[in-house]
Write an enzyme that holds these catalytic residues in place. Structure first.
Site, PDB file in Angstrom:
ATOM      1  N   ARG A 173       0.859  -1.179   0.000  1.00 11.45           N
ATOM      2  CA  ARG A 173       0.000   0.000   0.000  1.00 11.45           C
ATOM      3  C   ARG A 173       0.897   1.230   0.000  1.00 11.45           C
ATOM      4  O   ARG A 173       2.036   1.181   0.480  1.00 11.45           O
ATOM      5  CB  ARG A 173      -0.882   0.015   1.242  1.00 11.45           C
ATOM      6  CG  ARG A 173      -1.804  -1.201   1.381  1.00 11.45           C
ATOM      7  CD  ARG A 173      -2.581  -1.132   2.692  1.00 11.45           C
ATOM      8  NE  ARG A 173      -3.488  -2.272   2.829  1.00 11.45           N
ATOM      9  CZ  ARG A 173      -3.183  -3.405   3.461  1.00 11.45           C
ATOM     10  NH1 ARG A 173      -1.981  -3.551   4.008  1.00 11.45           N
ATOM     11  NH2 ARG A 173      -4.069  -4.389   3.548  1.00 11.45           N
ATOM     12  N   LYS A 193      -2.037  -2.880   7.925  1.00 12.43           N
ATOM     13  CA  LYS A 193      -3.247  -2.589   8.692  1.00 12.43           C
ATOM     14  C   LYS A 193      -3.327  -3.505   9.908  1.00 12.43           C
ATOM     15  O   LYS A 193      -2.963  -4.673   9.841  1.00 12.43           O
ATOM     16  CB  LYS A 193      -4.492  -2.780   7.816  1.00 12.43           C
ATOM     17  CG  LYS A 193      -4.654  -1.699   6.751  1.00 12.43           C
ATOM     18  CD  LYS A 193      -5.959  -1.864   6.001  1.00 12.43           C
ATOM     19  CE  LYS A 193      -6.163  -0.742   4.995  1.00 12.43           C
ATOM     20  NZ  LYS A 193      -7.433  -0.883   4.250  1.00 12.43           N
ATOM     21  N   HIS A 224      -3.282   2.968  -5.941  1.00  9.31           N
ATOM     22  CA  HIS A 224      -3.545   1.545  -5.706  1.00  9.31           C
ATOM     23  C   HIS A 224      -3.436   0.707  -6.978  1.00  9.31           C
ATOM     24  O   HIS A 224      -3.491  -0.528  -6.914  1.00  9.31           O
ATOM     25  CB  HIS A 224      -4.952   1.382  -5.124  1.00  9.31           C
ATOM     26  CG  HIS A 224      -4.958   0.727  -3.772  1.00  9.31           C
ATOM     27  ND1 HIS A 224      -4.101   1.099  -2.747  1.00  9.31           N
ATOM     28  CD2 HIS A 224      -5.710  -0.287  -3.267  1.00  9.31           C
ATOM     29  CE1 HIS A 224      -4.347   0.352  -1.685  1.00  9.31           C
ATOM     30  NE2 HIS A 224      -5.307  -0.505  -1.975  1.00  9.31           N
ATOM     31  N   ARG A 233      -0.728  -1.953  -7.012  1.00  7.34           N
ATOM     32  CA  ARG A 233      -1.065  -3.027  -6.063  1.00  7.34           C
ATOM     33  C   ARG A 233      -2.074  -3.987  -6.694  1.00  7.34           C
ATOM     34  O   ARG A 233      -1.927  -5.209  -6.608  1.00  7.34           O
ATOM     35  CB  ARG A 233      -1.616  -2.416  -4.776  1.00  7.34           C
ATOM     36  CG  ARG A 233      -2.049  -3.416  -3.703  1.00  7.34           C
ATOM     37  CD  ARG A 233      -2.409  -2.652  -2.428  1.00  7.34           C
ATOM     38  NE  ARG A 233      -3.184  -3.432  -1.487  1.00  7.34           N
ATOM     39  CZ  ARG A 233      -2.685  -4.250  -0.572  1.00  7.34           C
ATOM     40  NH1 ARG A 233      -1.368  -4.426  -0.509  1.00  7.34           N
ATOM     41  NH2 ARG A 233      -3.465  -4.889   0.283  1.00  7.34           N
ATOM     42  N   HIS A 291      -4.076  -9.027   3.443  1.00  6.64           N
ATOM     43  CA  HIS A 291      -5.524  -9.022   3.659  1.00  6.64           C
ATOM     44  C   HIS A 291      -5.870  -9.914   4.850  1.00  6.64           C
ATOM     45  O   HIS A 291      -5.434 -11.062   4.912  1.00  6.64           O
ATOM     46  CB  HIS A 291      -6.266  -9.549   2.422  1.00  6.64           C
ATOM     47  CG  HIS A 291      -6.288  -8.584   1.287  1.00  6.64           C
ATOM     48  ND1 HIS A 291      -6.529  -8.965  -0.017  1.00  6.64           N
ATOM     49  CD2 HIS A 291      -6.108  -7.230   1.251  1.00  6.64           C
ATOM     50  CE1 HIS A 291      -6.492  -7.902  -0.803  1.00  6.64           C
ATOM     51  NE2 HIS A 291      -6.236  -6.846  -0.060  1.00  6.64           N
ATOM     52  N   TYR A 339      -9.932 -10.236  -6.989  1.00  6.71           N
ATOM     53  CA  TYR A 339      -8.973 -10.280  -8.096  1.00  6.71           C
ATOM     54  C   TYR A 339      -9.208 -11.473  -9.010  1.00  6.71           C
ATOM     55  O   TYR A 339      -8.814 -11.447 -10.174  1.00  6.71           O
ATOM     56  CB  TYR A 339      -7.538 -10.291  -7.548  1.00  6.71           C
ATOM     57  CG  TYR A 339      -7.182  -9.014  -6.848  1.00  6.71           C
ATOM     58  CD1 TYR A 339      -6.973  -7.835  -7.567  1.00  6.71           C
ATOM     59  CD2 TYR A 339      -7.074  -8.957  -5.465  1.00  6.71           C
ATOM     60  CE1 TYR A 339      -6.664  -6.652  -6.925  1.00  6.71           C
ATOM     61  CE2 TYR A 339      -6.759  -7.779  -4.813  1.00  6.71           C
ATOM     62  CZ  TYR A 339      -6.562  -6.636  -5.551  1.00  6.71           C
ATOM     63  OH  TYR A 339      -6.256  -5.461  -4.910  1.00  6.71           O
TER      64      TYR A 339
END
Length: 297
Positions: free
Chosen positions: A147, A171, A243, A246, A269, A278
């Protein structure tokens, strides 16, 4: 009301450990709601809030041109805030009961094909320190799927180039170890050896990998400005966001046979369902290839 918001934000920082960007998003959303209530009626006690206030706020946001995604985020922020107030004994009822989150059309990630990736990665002026920095940043984004926030927060201790990987805190303060390919490693080493020393300033003693022309660490906004300039220079007509690389990283891995769990881990994730989007992108791209090359398509 503003004092209660401040208490809530402090709770999110101390108890939940949320990132600064997430805290700012909550703050913006809640103050937007308060600004609406200031024009609607005087609100001194959150316990006087009713369902009609929330419905009116949603209508106001739509009238101002806010997208369904934004309205859904406002509702999520308010739910969390009111839940905190009720748990803390500052509200006796939930005004969000029977409030439905607006449905959103799921938009698929925008992905570059390999030719466009090559164009983008070769559009920086590598004869200058800033150009070398820009190329290194783009190479790393495509090679790792980081990110942008993770990219600009990279520090020198996060680089393990001899071993071929970098580490990052994503995250939820989760650490990831990500392999770094030969091309990205070579470009990064060139930046560190030739360009970064020229960008450093004695007054700023920081160990961020990527520095701006003042010798300070880059910001997300600074990177976005750089990317827009490079995208324009590349001549790529598709819209490119921070993004995009990515998304392209993940899609190209899956197209070349990577398994979903590995891609999930590389992207950081928490939920594999986030990664599964995806697979829809790769199916659509396969259909395009079929239509283009099959004689009876």
């Amino acid at each position: 009301m503003n004092d209660l918001i401040d208490d809530f934000l402090h709770f999110l920082i101390v108890e939940k450990g949320l990132s600064a960007n997430t805290i700012k998003a909550y703050e913006r959303d809640l103050h937007y709601f308060v600004s609406y209530m200031d024009t609607s009626r005087t609100l001194t006690d959150p316990d006087t809030l009713e369902r009609n206030d929330i419905v009116g706020f949603m209508a106001f946001a739509r009238k101002e041109g806010k997208s369904p995604r934004s309205v859904a985020r406002y509702i999520a922020s308010l739910r969390s805030f009111f839940h905190y107030l009720m748990h803390d004994g500052k509200m006796s009822h939930d005004p969000m009961i029977q409030i439905e989150t607006p449905k959103q059309a799921q938009s698929l990630p925008k992905v570059l094909n390999l030719d466009d990736v090559e164009k983008l990665l070769s559009s920086s002026d590598t004869s200058t320190p800033l150009g070398l920095r820009d190329q290194a940043m783009l190479e790393i984004l495509y090679a790792t799927g980081l990110r942008v926030t993770e990219l600009v927060k990279l520090k020198m201790d996060d680089l393990h180039l001899q071993m071929g990987f970098i580490q990052t805190i994503g995250k939820g303060d989760k650490e990831r170890i990500i392999p770094l390919g030969k091309t990205a490693t070579t470009v990064l080493e060139q930046y560190l050896e030739e360009a970064r020393p020229k960008l450093r300033r004695p007054k700023y003693r920081n160990d961020f990998v990527f520095l701006n022309h003042h010798g300070q660490g880059l910001t997300r906004q600074g990177f976005w400005k750089i990317l827009k300039g490079i995208a324009k220079e590349s001549g790529i007509e598709k819209p490119i966001t921070p993004h995009t690389l990515r998304h392209s990283f993940a899609t190209h891995l899956l197209e070349n046979g990577a398994d979903l769990r590995s891609v999930q881990e590389l992207l950081g994730h928490a939920d594999i369902s986030t990664t599964q989007i995806y697979t829809h992108v790769t199916k659509l791209r396969l259909k395009d290839v079929y239509k283009q090359f099959h004689p009876r398509a």
